[in-house]
Design a protein around this motif. Sequence first.
Motif, PDB file in Angstrom:
ATOM      1  N   ALA A  78      52.188 -82.569  41.365  1.00  0.00           N
ATOM      2  CA  ALA A  78      51.391 -83.799  40.842  1.00  0.00           C
ATOM      3  C   ALA A  78      52.495 -84.858  40.334  1.00  0.00           C
ATOM      4  O   ALA A  78      53.283 -84.347  39.630  1.00  0.00           O
ATOM      5  CB  ALA A  78      50.412 -83.422  39.891  1.00  0.00           C
ATOM      6  N   PRO A  79      52.197 -86.164  40.354  1.00  0.00           N
ATOM      7  CA  PRO A  79      53.023 -87.038  39.766  1.00  0.00           C
ATOM      8  C   PRO A  79      53.267 -86.849  38.316  1.00  0.00           C
ATOM      9  O   PRO A  79      52.146 -86.547  37.728  1.00  0.00           O
ATOM     10  CB  PRO A  79      52.309 -88.216  40.349  1.00  0.00           C
ATOM     11  CG  PRO A  79      51.546 -88.102  41.469  1.00  0.00           C
ATOM     12  CD  PRO A  79      51.071 -86.746  41.089  1.00  0.00           C
ATOM     13  N   ALA A  80      54.184 -87.059  37.936  1.00  0.00           N
ATOM     14  CA  ALA A  80      54.509 -86.948  36.554  1.00  0.00           C
ATOM     15  C   ALA A  80      55.422 -88.050  36.068  1.00  0.00           C
ATOM     16  O   ALA A  80      56.337 -88.324  36.740  1.00  0.00           O
ATOM     17  CB  ALA A  80      54.807 -85.480  35.951  1.00  0.00           C
ATOM     18  N   PRO A  81      55.533 -88.655  34.857  1.00  0.00           N
ATOM     19  CA  PRO A  81      56.840 -89.455  34.404  1.00  0.00           C
ATOM     20  C   PRO A  81      58.114 -89.084  34.694  1.00  0.00           C
ATOM     21  O   PRO A  81      58.632 -87.897  34.519  1.00  0.00           O
ATOM     22  CB  PRO A  81      56.648 -89.671  32.734  1.00  0.00           C
ATOM     23  CG  PRO A  81      55.188 -89.374  32.689  1.00  0.00           C
ATOM     24  CD  PRO A  81      54.945 -88.194  33.701  1.00  0.00           C
TER      25      PRO A  81
ATOM     26  N   PRO B  19      56.891-107.105  37.002  1.00  0.00           N
ATOM     27  CA  PRO B  19      57.072-105.686  37.516  1.00  0.00           C
ATOM     28  C   PRO B  19      57.696-104.952  36.788  1.00  0.00           C
ATOM     29  O   PRO B  19      58.865-105.168  36.143  1.00  0.00           O
ATOM     30  CB  PRO B  19      57.440-105.910  39.095  1.00  0.00           C
ATOM     31  CG  PRO B  19      57.391-107.270  39.295  1.00  0.00           C
ATOM     32  CD  PRO B  19      57.345-108.167  38.097  1.00  0.00           C
ATOM     33  N   THR B  20      57.346-103.657  36.600  1.00  0.00           N
ATOM     34  CA  THR B  20      58.018-102.408  36.004  1.00  0.00           C
ATOM     35  C   THR B  20      59.166-101.903  36.781  1.00  0.00           C
ATOM     36  O   THR B  20      58.768-101.484  37.789  1.00  0.00           O
ATOM     37  CB  THR B  20      57.061-101.560  35.237  1.00  0.00           C
ATOM     38  OG1 THR B  20      56.080-102.161  34.353  1.00  0.00           O
ATOM     39  CG2 THR B  20      58.003-100.708  34.400  1.00  0.00           C
ATOM     40  N   PRO B  21      60.394-101.792  36.289  1.00  0.00           N
ATOM     41  CA  PRO B  21      61.246-101.224  37.175  1.00  0.00           C
ATOM     42  C   PRO B  21      61.125 -99.667  37.326  1.00  0.00           C
ATOM     43  O   PRO B  21      60.235 -98.894  36.735  1.00  0.00           O
ATOM     44  CB  PRO B  21      62.512-101.084  36.201  1.00  0.00           C
ATOM     45  CG  PRO B  21      62.533-102.313  35.371  1.00  0.00           C
ATOM     46  CD  PRO B  21      60.956-102.339  35.152  1.00  0.00           C
ATOM     47  N   ALA B  22      61.362 -99.016  38.708  1.00  0.00           N
ATOM     48  CA  ALA B  22      60.818 -98.056  38.990  1.00  0.00           C
ATOM     49  C   ALA B  22      61.455 -96.664  37.903  1.00  0.00           C
ATOM     50  O   ALA B  22      60.532 -95.614  38.064  1.00  0.00           O
ATOM     51  CB  ALA B  22      61.616 -97.508  40.140  1.00  0.00           C
ATOM     52  N   ASP B  23      62.350 -96.731  37.285  1.00  0.00           N
ATOM     53  CA  ASP B  23      62.909 -95.865  36.401  1.00  0.00           C
ATOM     54  C   ASP B  23      61.983 -95.710  35.080  1.00  0.00           C
ATOM     55  O   ASP B  23      62.524 -94.801  34.305  1.00  0.00           O
ATOM     56  CB  ASP B  23      64.569 -95.971  36.192  1.00  0.00           C
ATOM     57  CG  ASP B  23      64.809 -97.190  35.727  1.00  0.00           C
ATOM     58  OD1 ASP B  23      64.045 -98.178  35.655  1.00  0.00           O
ATOM     59  OD2 ASP B  23      65.984 -97.295  35.094  1.00  0.00           O
TER      60      ASP B  23
ATOM     61  N   ALA C 123      57.316 -83.032  38.005  1.00  0.00           N
ATOM     62  CA  ALA C 123      57.976 -84.382  37.788  1.00  0.00           C
ATOM     63  C   ALA C 123      58.505 -84.839  38.916  1.00  0.00           C
ATOM     64  O   ALA C 123      59.710 -85.531  38.804  1.00  0.00           O
ATOM     65  CB  ALA C 123      58.905 -84.559  36.432  1.00  0.00           C
ATOM     66  N   GLU C 124      58.403 -84.092  40.184  1.00  0.00           N
ATOM     67  CA  GLU C 124      59.072 -84.563  41.211  1.00  0.00           C
ATOM     68  C   GLU C 124      57.912 -84.296  42.497  1.00  0.00           C
ATOM     69  O   GLU C 124      57.118 -83.838  42.244  1.00  0.00           O
ATOM     70  CB  GLU C 124      60.322 -83.379  41.458  1.00  0.00           C
ATOM     71  CG  GLU C 124      59.760 -82.056  41.415  1.00  0.00           C
ATOM     72  CD  GLU C 124      60.985 -81.233  41.284  1.00  0.00           C
ATOM     73  OE1 GLU C 124      60.913 -80.415  42.157  1.00  0.00           O
ATOM     74  OE2 GLU C 124      61.862 -81.519  40.457  1.00  0.00           O
ATOM     75  N   VAL C 125      58.401 -85.297  43.619  1.00  0.00           N
ATOM     76  CA  VAL C 125      57.801 -84.949  44.735  1.00  0.00           C
ATOM     77  C   VAL C 125      58.552 -84.683  45.684  1.00  0.00           C
ATOM     78  O   VAL C 125      59.746 -85.188  45.650  1.00  0.00           O
ATOM     79  CB  VAL C 125      57.020 -86.286  45.086  1.00  0.00           C
ATOM     80  CG1 VAL C 125      55.845 -86.425  43.974  1.00  0.00           C
ATOM     81  CG2 VAL C 125      57.844 -87.362  45.453  1.00  0.00           C
TER      82      VAL C 125
ATOM     83  N   ALA D 222      56.363 -90.568  39.948  1.00  0.00           N
ATOM     84  CA  ALA D 222      57.163 -89.284  40.130  1.00  0.00           C
ATOM     85  C   ALA D 222      58.305 -89.767  40.950  1.00  0.00           C
ATOM     86  O   ALA D 222      58.560 -90.717  41.654  1.00  0.00           O
ATOM     87  CB  ALA D 222      56.258 -88.494  41.205  1.00  0.00           C
ATOM     88  N   ALA D 223      59.287 -89.007  40.484  1.00  0.00           N
ATOM     89  CA  ALA D 223      60.765 -89.136  41.435  1.00  0.00           C
ATOM     90  C   ALA D 223      60.951 -88.214  42.324  1.00  0.00           C
ATOM     91  O   ALA D 223      60.803 -87.016  42.176  1.00  0.00           O
ATOM     92  CB  ALA D 223      61.782 -89.018  40.158  1.00  0.00           C
TER      93      ALA D 223
END
Length: 408
Positions: A347-350, A15-19, A364-366, A24-25
């Motif tokens: 919209a989600p973004a890195p 699994p890839t860490p969330a950060d 980049a945010e929700v 989206a953060a």
Amino acid sequence: MGLSRKYGTAITEGPTPADVAGQAALPYPDGWAAVAFSEELTRGKVLTRPLAGEDVVLYRLGTGALRAVKPYCPHLGAHLGLGRVDGEDLVCPFHLFAFGPDGACVRTGYETAPPRSPLGQYPVCEVNGAVFVWRHHDGRAPDWTVPEWHVVGHRPARSGVWEMAGHAQEVIENSVDLGHFATLHGWRRAEIGGPVRYDGAEFRLSMRAHESAPVLGEFTVDVRVEGYGLAALHVDVHTPRVGLRMCTTVLPTAIGPNRMQLRQLNRLTFDEPARLPAPLARAVSRAATRVLDRAVFKASCAFTAADFPVWHHKQYVQPPRLAHGDGPIGPFRRWTRRFYPPQSATAPAPAGRTGTPPAPGSGAEVTPGADGIPSPAPGGSSRRDGAPGRVGAPEPGLPERPERPSPH
């Protein structure tokens, strides 16, 4: 074979860490955030801690008062975390400009008139053995407080701190996620003691867990939770069968996009046996606390740490697809909106790993929105108001750091 061996020795998997997952953060929550334990800031000590993508410099004056300031000297930009405290002044390491308790420059390193260039200060408070710093997206002053909590027992608190991917809201939300207490923590059954009560920046709830152990058999654990913003949980735990009473403070802090630090502080005691004379009962209580203090703290940390891999890798899903038995997650998420900027979801973004918060409107945010609560089942309730319910059958569904005793 050299190149094939070089590029074949390690592969990316798991699994890839969330950060680093590019999800989206959530925005950084407004309000108080714990950045240190009180014991870490002795008189004259200077510390630098991350908060919401930036450094915060903390220091304790000779009088014992605390200050929290922005990290760069207004003279030529040296990092004040490398400075020192001289009496009541913070001294920059570069040109020895000194700044008084109010942030004003009071002298230079070459005895010339100090410029009018004050430090940027943050509101700071010290309560319950922790140091909190206030930040708000629009710069407003504090409009709620973290109160002083009661203390149990006679021994110093024990504390631990960890850092991982994840968001502070996920930690606070766990307290209303009743379903996970059975599936992740192994409670046989849990009952919520009534509607979750929300009052401004605070919420309260109570639970009763039903557990069993080889020696004790079946027993209950009574839990009362008080939450303050997205910064602090105060959890009272009472196990009547063994007379254990424990207060646990859980303090998550957002330090970067999808990254957080988590602090925990525990105090405990054992009830005095009613059938014994008072002096002997007191001695028994104190002896049991002294002997079991460390073991109970380690068990409490292990309980918290069961969530670490989940927080470290999870994505914040909004709206969630909730099921009966989850607990009152929807009302909780509606309450959390007060701690974020009033803007629409994008919209989600890195999220990235730059340590800087996504700019508003950058994509980049929700922002929390609809609660995603399912429609009531025939003859049932979706528990939109956090009404009493149960988890467990038959309803459907560490990066460790050694603890340290605290003098507080």
